[in-house]
Design a protein around this motif. Structure first.
Motif, PDB file in Angstrom:
ATOM      1  N   ARG A  55       0.827  -1.204   0.000  1.00  0.00           N
ATOM      2  CA  ARG A  55       0.000   0.000   0.000  1.00  0.00           C
ATOM      3  C   ARG A  55       0.869   1.265   0.000  1.00  0.00           C
ATOM      4  O   ARG A  55       0.558   2.249  -0.674  1.00  0.00           O
ATOM      5  CB  ARG A  55      -0.950   0.002   1.192  1.00  0.00           C
ATOM      6  CG  ARG A  55      -1.964   1.148   1.176  1.00  0.00           C
ATOM      7  CD  ARG A  55      -2.944   1.031   2.319  1.00  0.00           C
ATOM      8  NE  ARG A  55      -3.766  -0.167   2.203  1.00  0.00           N
ATOM      9  CZ  ARG A  55      -4.861  -0.239   1.458  1.00  0.00           C
ATOM     10  NH1 ARG A  55      -5.251   0.797   0.742  1.00  0.00           N
ATOM     11  NH2 ARG A  55      -5.557  -1.355   1.425  1.00  0.00           N
ATOM     12  N   LYS A  56       1.962   1.241   0.763  1.00  0.00           N
ATOM     13  CA  LYS A  56       2.874   2.385   0.779  1.00  0.00           C
ATOM     14  C   LYS A  56       3.457   2.625  -0.608  1.00  0.00           C
ATOM     15  O   LYS A  56       3.548   3.772  -1.070  1.00  0.00           O
ATOM     16  CB  LYS A  56       3.991   2.149   1.792  1.00  0.00           C
ATOM     17  CG  LYS A  56       3.546   2.242   3.240  1.00  0.00           C
ATOM     18  CD  LYS A  56       4.709   1.947   4.184  1.00  0.00           C
ATOM     19  CE  LYS A  56       4.273   2.017   5.638  1.00  0.00           C
ATOM     20  NZ  LYS A  56       5.386   1.657   6.564  1.00  0.00           N
ATOM     21  N   ALA A  57       3.853   1.531  -1.286  1.00  0.00           N
ATOM     22  CA  ALA A  57       4.409   1.662  -2.638  1.00  0.00           C
ATOM     23  C   ALA A  57       3.373   2.253  -3.586  1.00  0.00           C
ATOM     24  O   ALA A  57       3.694   3.101  -4.430  1.00  0.00           O
ATOM     25  CB  ALA A  57       4.886   0.299  -3.137  1.00  0.00           C
ATOM     26  N   TYR A  58       2.124   1.807  -3.442  1.00  0.00           N
ATOM     27  CA  TYR A  58       1.040   2.336  -4.283  1.00  0.00           C
ATOM     28  C   TYR A  58       0.873   3.837  -4.084  1.00  0.00           C
ATOM     29  O   TYR A  58       0.761   4.602  -5.053  1.00  0.00           O
ATOM     30  CB  TYR A  58      -0.263   1.612  -3.956  1.00  0.00           C
ATOM     31  CG  TYR A  58      -1.496   2.241  -4.572  1.00  0.00           C
ATOM     32  CD1 TYR A  58      -1.810   2.029  -5.912  1.00  0.00           C
ATOM     33  CD2 TYR A  58      -2.332   3.054  -3.816  1.00  0.00           C
ATOM     34  CE1 TYR A  58      -2.934   2.613  -6.485  1.00  0.00           C
ATOM     35  CE2 TYR A  58      -3.453   3.639  -4.376  1.00  0.00           C
ATOM     36  CZ  TYR A  58      -3.751   3.416  -5.707  1.00  0.00           C
ATOM     37  OH  TYR A  58      -4.863   4.003  -6.271  1.00  0.00           O
ATOM     38  N   LEU A  59       0.867   4.280  -2.842  1.00  0.00           N
ATOM     39  CA  LEU A  59       0.674   5.700  -2.555  1.00  0.00           C
ATOM     40  C   LEU A  59       1.851   6.548  -3.018  1.00  0.00           C
ATOM     41  O   LEU A  59       1.693   7.722  -3.346  1.00  0.00           O
ATOM     42  CB  LEU A  59       0.432   5.902  -1.057  1.00  0.00           C
ATOM     43  CG  LEU A  59      -0.873   5.302  -0.517  1.00  0.00           C
ATOM     44  CD1 LEU A  59      -0.928   5.427   0.999  1.00  0.00           C
ATOM     45  CD2 LEU A  59      -2.092   5.969  -1.154  1.00  0.00           C
ATOM     46  N   GLU A  60       3.031   5.939  -3.070  1.00  0.00           N
ATOM     47  CA  GLU A  60       4.217   6.661  -3.536  1.00  0.00           C
ATOM     48  C   GLU A  60       4.256   6.784  -5.054  1.00  0.00           C
ATOM     49  O   GLU A  60       4.958   7.635  -5.594  1.00  0.00           O
ATOM     50  CB  GLU A  60       5.478   5.959  -3.044  1.00  0.00           C
ATOM     51  CG  GLU A  60       5.686   6.094  -1.543  1.00  0.00           C
ATOM     52  CD  GLU A  60       6.796   5.196  -1.018  1.00  0.00           C
ATOM     53  OE1 GLU A  60       7.393   4.460  -1.850  1.00  0.00           O
ATOM     54  OE2 GLU A  60       7.052   5.220   0.191  1.00  0.00           O
ATOM     55  N   GLY A  61       3.519   5.935  -5.759  1.00  0.00           N
ATOM     56  CA  GLY A  61       3.479   6.013  -7.215  1.00  0.00           C
ATOM     57  C   GLY A  61       2.927   4.747  -7.818  1.00  0.00           C
ATOM     58  O   GLY A  61       3.330   3.648  -7.423  1.00  0.00           O
ATOM     59  N   HIS A  62       1.981   4.896  -8.752  1.00  0.00           N
ATOM     60  CA  HIS A  62       1.352   3.745  -9.382  1.00  0.00           C
ATOM     61  C   HIS A  62       0.968   4.080 -10.812  1.00  0.00           C
ATOM     62  O   HIS A  62       1.043   5.234 -11.249  1.00  0.00           O
ATOM     63  CB  HIS A  62       0.113   3.296  -8.590  1.00  0.00           C
ATOM     64  CG  HIS A  62      -0.860   4.405  -8.313  1.00  0.00           C
ATOM     65  ND1 HIS A  62      -0.868   5.114  -7.136  1.00  0.00           N
ATOM     66  CD2 HIS A  62      -1.841   4.954  -9.080  1.00  0.00           C
ATOM     67  CE1 HIS A  62      -1.815   6.037  -7.174  1.00  0.00           C
ATOM     68  NE2 HIS A  62      -2.415   5.959  -8.349  1.00  0.00           N
ATOM     69  N   ILE A  63       0.548   3.081 -11.544  1.00  0.00           N
ATOM     70  CA  ILE A  63       0.096   3.270 -12.922  1.00  0.00           C
ATOM     71  C   ILE A  63      -1.205   4.078 -12.919  1.00  0.00           C
ATOM     72  O   ILE A  63      -2.065   3.852 -12.059  1.00  0.00           O
ATOM     73  CB  ILE A  63      -0.106   1.903 -13.603  1.00  0.00           C
ATOM     74  CG1 ILE A  63       1.247   1.189 -13.743  1.00  0.00           C
ATOM     75  CG2 ILE A  63      -0.776   2.045 -14.966  1.00  0.00           C
ATOM     76  CD1 ILE A  63       1.164  -0.232 -14.265  1.00  0.00           C
ATOM     77  N   PRO A  64      -1.357   5.024 -13.830  1.00  0.00           N
ATOM     78  CA  PRO A  64      -2.590   5.817 -13.865  1.00  0.00           C
ATOM     79  C   PRO A  64      -3.846   4.949 -13.889  1.00  0.00           C
ATOM     80  O   PRO A  64      -3.866   3.903 -14.534  1.00  0.00           O
ATOM     81  CB  PRO A  64      -2.442   6.622 -15.162  1.00  0.00           C
ATOM     82  CG  PRO A  64      -0.962   6.766 -15.336  1.00  0.00           C
ATOM     83  CD  PRO A  64      -0.385   5.474 -14.846  1.00  0.00           C
ATOM     84  N   TYR A  65      -4.844   5.390 -13.157  1.00  0.00           N
ATOM     85  CA  TYR A  65      -6.157   4.747 -13.028  1.00  0.00           C
ATOM     86  C   TYR A  65      -6.139   3.532 -12.101  1.00  0.00           C
ATOM     87  O   TYR A  65      -7.191   2.930 -11.853  1.00  0.00           O
ATOM     88  CB  TYR A  65      -6.738   4.320 -14.392  1.00  0.00           C
ATOM     89  CG  TYR A  65      -6.900   5.430 -15.377  1.00  0.00           C
ATOM     90  CD1 TYR A  65      -7.981   6.307 -15.299  1.00  0.00           C
ATOM     91  CD2 TYR A  65      -5.965   5.625 -16.403  1.00  0.00           C
ATOM     92  CE1 TYR A  65      -8.128   7.352 -16.220  1.00  0.00           C
ATOM     93  CE2 TYR A  65      -6.102   6.656 -17.321  1.00  0.00           C
ATOM     94  CZ  TYR A  65      -7.185   7.515 -17.214  1.00  0.00           C
ATOM     95  OH  TYR A  65      -7.326   8.543 -18.121  1.00  0.00           O
ATOM     96  N   ALA A  66      -4.976   3.154 -11.577  1.00  0.00           N
ATOM     97  CA  ALA A  66      -4.906   1.937 -10.765  1.00  0.00           C
ATOM     98  C   ALA A  66      -5.510   2.150  -9.384  1.00  0.00           C
ATOM     99  O   ALA A  66      -5.347   3.203  -8.766  1.00  0.00           O
ATOM    100  CB  ALA A  66      -3.464   1.463 -10.628  1.00  0.00           C
ATOM    101  N   ILE A  67      -6.190   1.121  -8.895  1.00  0.00           N
ATOM    102  CA  ILE A  67      -6.708   1.065  -7.536  1.00  0.00           C
ATOM    103  C   ILE A  67      -5.977  -0.059  -6.812  1.00  0.00           C
ATOM    104  O   ILE A  67      -5.572  -1.045  -7.443  1.00  0.00           O
ATOM    105  CB  ILE A  67      -8.236   0.842  -7.523  1.00  0.00           C
ATOM    106  CG1 ILE A  67      -8.822   1.148  -6.136  1.00  0.00           C
ATOM    107  CG2 ILE A  67      -8.595  -0.560  -7.976  1.00  0.00           C
ATOM    108  CD1 ILE A  67      -8.927   2.601  -5.817  1.00  0.00           C
ATOM    109  N   TYR A  68      -5.815   0.066  -5.516  1.00  0.00           N
ATOM    110  CA  TYR A  68      -5.032  -0.923  -4.773  1.00  0.00           C
ATOM    111  C   TYR A  68      -5.932  -1.940  -4.081  1.00  0.00           C
ATOM    112  O   TYR A  68      -6.926  -1.582  -3.437  1.00  0.00           O
ATOM    113  CB  TYR A  68      -4.155  -0.234  -3.725  1.00  0.00           C
ATOM    114  CG  TYR A  68      -3.261  -1.204  -2.981  1.00  0.00           C
ATOM    115  CD1 TYR A  68      -2.144  -1.752  -3.607  1.00  0.00           C
ATOM    116  CD2 TYR A  68      -3.548  -1.595  -1.682  1.00  0.00           C
ATOM    117  CE1 TYR A  68      -1.330  -2.660  -2.948  1.00  0.00           C
ATOM    118  CE2 TYR A  68      -2.740  -2.503  -1.011  1.00  0.00           C
ATOM    119  CZ  TYR A  68      -1.627  -3.027  -1.656  1.00  0.00           C
ATOM    120  OH  TYR A  68      -0.828  -3.937  -1.005  1.00  0.00           O
TER     121      TYR A  68
END
Length: 280
Positions: free
Chosen positions: A37-50
């Motif tokens: 979750r931390k990695a997701y909040l730091e940066g993810h692919i556009p439109y992605a949900i965790y």
């Protein structure tokens, strides 16, 4: 059954069909449950949900059932509807690389009857290597309606595993590392070894030397010692790393492939069950 797509394919999909696509980030670390979750909040692919392995893709462990039991399916289907998934939605799932957690979500969606689910080959790392956009924006998705159409023959419980091992009507495979299969090391559980009768097929061996998914021909060769007419039951430690092997077997043309969700962690929760440490 080809469900693996490239970063370029996903980029084009989002450029032209973003309104009909849901991207799901499943990054996770078994040794640090907050890392994904931390990695997701730091940066993810556009439109992605965790979606989180422990909170969304599994139920809480109990005395029996394994360390990552299947989630309550009513809750699971409600969650995927809440993030915008219906039966017409194209779903693309990614992990950090080609890890086990994306395949776990793929299997769950397949189990509840979704037919348009894909894995991003190489995961988030491959996306970044292509120089494509990364964002910290959390998307707002419209709630959808999802009515499950269960493929109940895709999973087996411990009683079915015991019955089919006894009468020889199915082949059981273990997806963990060879060291864990042989009981030489066991970082997770009180007992080491494997379910008696299980054959060894390490889940990471379905990838090529570059870490990408092997093509159909290579997967057929990898599983060449198995009979495509047989029923194949796939296990691991807790029903997660077995999922890439399920997908790989289906991609190689095996039609009767089932997941044992409880796997070794469920098997050893029953004191009377034996454990084997020799090659089979």
């Amino acid at each position: 059954m080809s469900v693996v797509v490239s970063p370029t394919w996903l980029k084009e999909q989002l450029a032209h069909h973003a309104d009909k696509t849901v991207v799901v980030d499943t990054r996770f670390k078994l040794t640090d449950e907050d890392a994904g979750r931390k990695a997701y909040l730091e940066g993810h692919i556009p439109y992605a949900i965790y979606l989180d392995l422990n909170k969304d893709l599994s139920a809480k462990p109990a005395k029996h059932g394994g360390n990552h039991p299947l989630p309550d399916m009513d809750m699971f289907t409600a969650k995927i509807a809440n993030i915008g998934i219906d039966h017409e939605t194209t779903v693309v799932i990614y992990d950090q690389q080609n890890d086990m957690f994306a395949a776990r979500l793929w299997w769950l969606l397949y189990y509840v009857g979704h037919d348009h689910v894909y894995l991003l080959d190489g995961g988030f790392d491959a996306w970044v290597e292509q120089g494509y956009e990364v964002t910290t924006e959390v998307p707002k998705l419209e709630q959808a309606n999802f009515t499950p159409q269960y493929r109940e023959n895709e999973a087996v419980d411990i009683e079915e595993v015991k019955k089919k091992l006894t009468n020889g009507s199915a082949t059981l495979i273990d997806s963990r590392s060879r060291e864990r299969y042989l009981g030489k090391t066991e970082p997770m559980y009180a007992k080491a070894g494997h379910i008696p009768g299980a054959k060894h097929f390490f889940w990471k061996d379905i990838f090529d030397k570059d870490g990408k998914w092997k093509d159909t021909k290579d997967l057929e060769a990898h599983f060449g010692s198995l009979d495509k007419e047989d029923e194949i039951i796939v296990s691991c430690g807790s029903g997660v790393s077995a999922c890439p092997n399920v997908l790989a077997l289906k991609s190689a043309g095996f039609r009767n492939v089932k997941l044992y969700p409880g796997s070794f962690s469920d098997w050893i929760s029953y004191e009377e069950n034996d454990v084997e440490t020799k090659e089979e």
